[in-house]
Design an enzyme around this catalytic site. Structure first.
Site, PDB file in Angstrom:
ATOM      1  N   GLU A   1      78.754 -34.069 -76.636  1.00 26.76           N
ATOM      2  CA  GLU A   1      77.420 -33.893 -76.026  1.00 26.76           C
ATOM      3  C   GLU A   1      76.909 -35.215 -75.444  1.00 26.76           C
ATOM      4  O   GLU A   1      76.282 -35.238 -74.391  1.00 26.76           O
ATOM      5  CB  GLU A   1      76.431 -33.366 -77.064  1.00 26.76           C
ATOM      6  CG  GLU A   1      76.573 -31.875 -77.340  1.00 26.76           C
ATOM      7  CD  GLU A   1      75.743 -31.417 -78.526  1.00 26.76           C
ATOM      8  OE1 GLU A   1      75.304 -30.265 -78.517  1.00 26.76           O
ATOM      9  OE2 GLU A   1      75.539 -32.222 -79.474  1.00 26.76           O
TER      10      GLU A   1
ATOM     11  N   ASP B   1      46.616 -29.226 -62.991  1.00 25.46           N
ATOM     12  CA  ASP B   1      45.791 -28.954 -61.820  1.00 25.46           C
ATOM     13  C   ASP B   1      45.810 -30.154 -60.884  1.00 25.46           C
ATOM     14  O   ASP B   1      46.223 -31.249 -61.262  1.00 25.46           O
ATOM     15  CB  ASP B   1      44.360 -28.581 -62.245  1.00 25.46           C
ATOM     16  CG  ASP B   1      43.702 -29.657 -63.098  1.00 25.46           C
ATOM     17  OD1 ASP B   1      43.501 -30.771 -62.578  1.00 25.46           O
ATOM     18  OD2 ASP B   1      43.389 -29.402 -64.282  1.00 25.46           O
TER      19      ASP B   1
END
Ligand code: DGJ
Length: 750
Positions: free
Chosen positions: A635, A555
């Site tokens: 990777e 928020d």
């Protein structure tokens, strides 16, 4: 008389009062807001929307005799003046307005009416602030404040309607300050932060609902007669309903149409209610949830509500989001990291959960260094007796919270030694804390069992086997922060992740008298804010990340303290598309904590390409959350590339404009988004192809926000297009590449 002029000092062009007509006009670059003092000192709302020049919109108020809509006594024989149908700026209670209202107050004689009348106004340069509450800030050049005082004749309760007008940002903030000027104590039973009345508007509501690990999903609903609400009663803003809503016209889309945003800068119980009344008018109120809320004000006491940040766009939802992104980045988030590059981190949570020792942690840090990461973050499990349990699941979250002392069984030699080693290889160090909580199996709880929220005589409601500390009490807050500061002072910590892993429950404070128990939820939130303020003011250079079991406290209030919030405990790249899409409506992309994690994904079991996970995480703060030691060398090479690519585009995430180019709820083939630098010279288009079909359609995507006449070069192919071509003719997505493949385009003005 006009009290502000429309030239000269920028901030002074945003508020006007016409003394003759008693109309207040607030103006931002692209919006206008009007209200007027009418009969019987009533402050009515006239208009909010696009700039309508020098017209005062009083013509929109039409008074008729309406059955069953009462009239104030002083209206005498006039049956046309009724508070029940008039659009008001902030409504009272017990005065003939039967709609959802702004304020309700209990008086000592048992009555609860409040009839608010206009008294006076005051303007000042710069933005008002709120005691102990987060809110937007603004210098004299950026903002102007209007403070309108309403009052209740009988009790002399003063109600200050506060407006912060940010001309350039296109934002108006609202809050209410209550002041008991009377002789008796009053009890506030409801004090919404704002009210907005629309005359004859048939609109849609867009809201962001969800659950733990699936936060801020998007739903658009037509408003219906009666009351609709979006709310939380969990003591936090919640995973279930985000305190941000949009009202928009039926035809409003990403690029077109009217829309209004309402964001509550508050992290506790809240309610946004929207009522379409008998006259097809719409009223929206937003603020602290009246559930289990009351606040006693003795003579002279003041109560301030949290702030609502409002924005209006007549160019659709995309523009509305960009207004919020810019406003939060410049005038809400205080951290230096709002613009400066953030260290890219690896977090050990999904790599180890509770099952680690100092060697394991150091090995992850070493692997992180090897692929070019900047920081190692030690998550939950480093303190108290938070050990791996005997089940072998490595999951013991039953104990230890409240004891913020390193667990030397797991981290031999303590934190300073480990951090020194990590710093020694050129890596920064960050740490996880959960200061609001306590485990029953902890030294803190054994010593102070009365320091938790607990309803007398009732058994405790546990959640994740933990309890809420009663942080309405200063001694509790200070005790916890003292322990945490001791840890942070003992070694070099560059980042803190503040977590909260349960809803607030057992709501009762042993330290407050019975008549003040309605204050506990709000005082809890004030306590959180005070603790966070202590942290950020003591360590101004700290990178601070909020978290609440993922995105349970995502928020505007939290963004005042931390520039980023862990978006969700769900790290699955495909689920994240909807989570991050929904979040982007009200919050800047740079605030969304997003990490590349392992596959099969721990939350969904889904496998997606490594590249795709990076593309999705780069629409956020970007980091990794997996055991890097187990990456293959291929990777590792990819990760090095991902990190350097993110570093190259980070400025776009932090300061650029963001465009949602597709809607994951309608388009099941791909999700695409775009960043454009403010000078329009660079743009990055990222996304994911969700599914491929044989003999496929060609999907064209249309860019936005570019200079139509300028030329842009595709970094990969070297092709040059005009901005107009990219926006109007579109570019095709690659075909036949398989499911869940990443989409990546970069264009630079040539
Ligand atoms: C919830 C957070 O969202 C996770 O990232 C992790 O920190 C756990 N809590 C630890 O308990």
């Amino acid at each position: 008389m006009i009290i502000s002029v429309f030239w000269g000092n920028k901030a002074m062009k945003s508020i006007n009062y016409n003394e003759k007509t008693k109309v207040f006009t607030l103006r931002t670059k692209n919006s206008m807001y009007q209200m007027q003092v009418v009969e019987y000192e009533t402050l009515v709302h006239l208009y909010y929307g696009a700039d309508i020049g020098d017209t005062e919109a009083s013509h929109r108020i039409v008074c008729l005799d309406r059955g069953f809509s009462g009239n104030p006594y002083e209206a005498g024989a006039d049956r046309t003046f009724s508070l029940d149908v008039l659009p008001q700026e902030y409504s009272g209670y017990g005065n003939g307005d039967y709609r959802i209202n702004g304020i309700e107050v209990g008086h000592e004689d048992g009555s609860d009416a409040v009839h608010l009348r206009y008294e006076s106004y005051r303007t000042s340069k710069g933005k008002y602030s709120l005691e102990g509450l987060p809110c937007m800030f603004g210098t004299e050049d950026e903002a102007e404040t209007l403070d309108i005082t309403l009052y209740d004749r009988i009790t002399d309760l003063k109600v200050h309607l506060l407006y912060g007008v940010f001309y350039d940002l296109d934002v108006i903030t609202r809050a209410v300050r209550l002041e008991n000027k009377g002789e008796d104590t009053v009890t506030i039973q409801r004090a919404m932060s704002m009210e907005m009345d629309y005359t004859n508007k048939h609109m849609d509501l867009i809201h962001f609902y969800g659950r733990h690990t699936m936060e801020r999903l998007t739903e658009r609903l037509p408003l219906h007669h009666g009351v609709q609400s979006v709310e939380s009663k969990r003591g936090m803003s919640s995973h279930q309903h985000n305190p941000f809503v949009i009202l928009c016209d039926k035809m409003t889309s990403e690029k077109h149409g009217d829309c209004f945003g309402f964001a509550l800068a508050y992290s506790g119980n809240y309610r946004c209610e929207i009522e379409v009344d008998q006259m097809e008018q719409t009223r929206l109120v937003m603020g602290i949830h009246p559930y289990h809320f009351s606040f006693r004000l003795n003579t002279g006491d003041v109560f301030e509500t949290p702030e609502v940040i409002m924005a209006y766009s007549d160019c659709g939802l995309g523009k509305l989001s960009r207004i919020y992104h810019d406003a939060y980045r410049s005038n809400l988030i205080r951290s230096k990291y709002v613009t400066s590059p953030r260290p890219i981190l690896v977090n050990n949570w999904e790599a180890t959960y509770f099952d680690f020792d100092e060697e394991k942690l150091f090995n992850i840090a070493k692997a992180a260094k090897d692929i070019g990461l900047d920081m190692f973050v030690l998550d939950d499990g480093w303190f108290g007796k938070r050990n791996t349990d005997d089940s072998g699941l490595g999951d013991d979250d039953n104990s230890g919270l409240g004891d913020w002392v390193v667990n030397e069984e797991k981290i031999k030699g303590g934190l300073p030694k480990l951090v020194k080693k990590i710093n020694g290889i050129g890596m920064k160090f960050g740490i996880w804390i959960e200061p609001e909580m306590v485990s029953e199996d902890s030294g803190l709880y054994r010593e102070h069992p009365d320091w938790v929220l607990k309803i007398p005589q009732r058994s405790l409601m546990r959640s994740r086997h933990q309890l809420n500390l009663d942080i309405t009490r200063k001694e509790v807050r200070d005790h916890v922060m003292k322990q945490i500061f001791r840890v942070l002072d003992s070694c070099k910590v560059d980042y803190v992740k503040w977590d909260m892993n349960r809803s607030v429950g057992n709501v009762y404070s042993a330290a407050l008298p019975s008549e003040r128990q309605g204050e506990v939820y709000h005082r809890y939130v004030l306590g959180v804010y005070e603790m966070m303020e202590q942290l950020v003011s003591r360590y101004p250079d700290l990178l601070f990340e909020n978290c609440c079991g993922g995105g349970g406290r995502f928020d505007a209030g939290m963004l005042y303290y931390s520039p980023q919030i862990w978006c969700s405990d769900n790290t699955d790249a495909i689920d994240r598309l909807k989570i991050q899409y929904g979040t982007s409506f009200g919050y800047p992309i740079s605030t969304m904590g997003a990490h590349v994690s392992v596959c099969p994904n721990h939350q969904t079991g889904r496998t997606t390409p490594f590249e795709t996970r990076a593309v999705v995480a780069s629409a956020g703060t970007f980091g990794y959350e997996l055991d890097l030691e187990h990456l293959s060398s291929e990777e590792k090479e990819m990760a090095r590339k991902q990190i350097s690519e993110y570093k190259e585009m980070e400025h776009l995430v932090q300061t650029g404009d963001y465009y949602r180019l597709s809607d994951p709820y309608r388009n099941h083939d791909y999700v695409v988004w775009q960043f454009v630098s403010k000078d329009k010279k660079e743009t990055v288009v990222n996304g994911v192809q969700l599914r491929n079909e044989a003999n496929p359609h060609i999907h064209l995507i249309y860019l936005e926000g570019l200079e139509p006449e300028a030329h842009y070069e595709d970094e990969k192919t070297g092709y040059v297009y005009t901005g107009a071509a990219l926006m109007k003719a579109g570019i095709p997505l690659p075909v036949g590449v398989g499911d869940y493949q990443p989409i990546q385009f970069k264009f630079r003005m040539s």
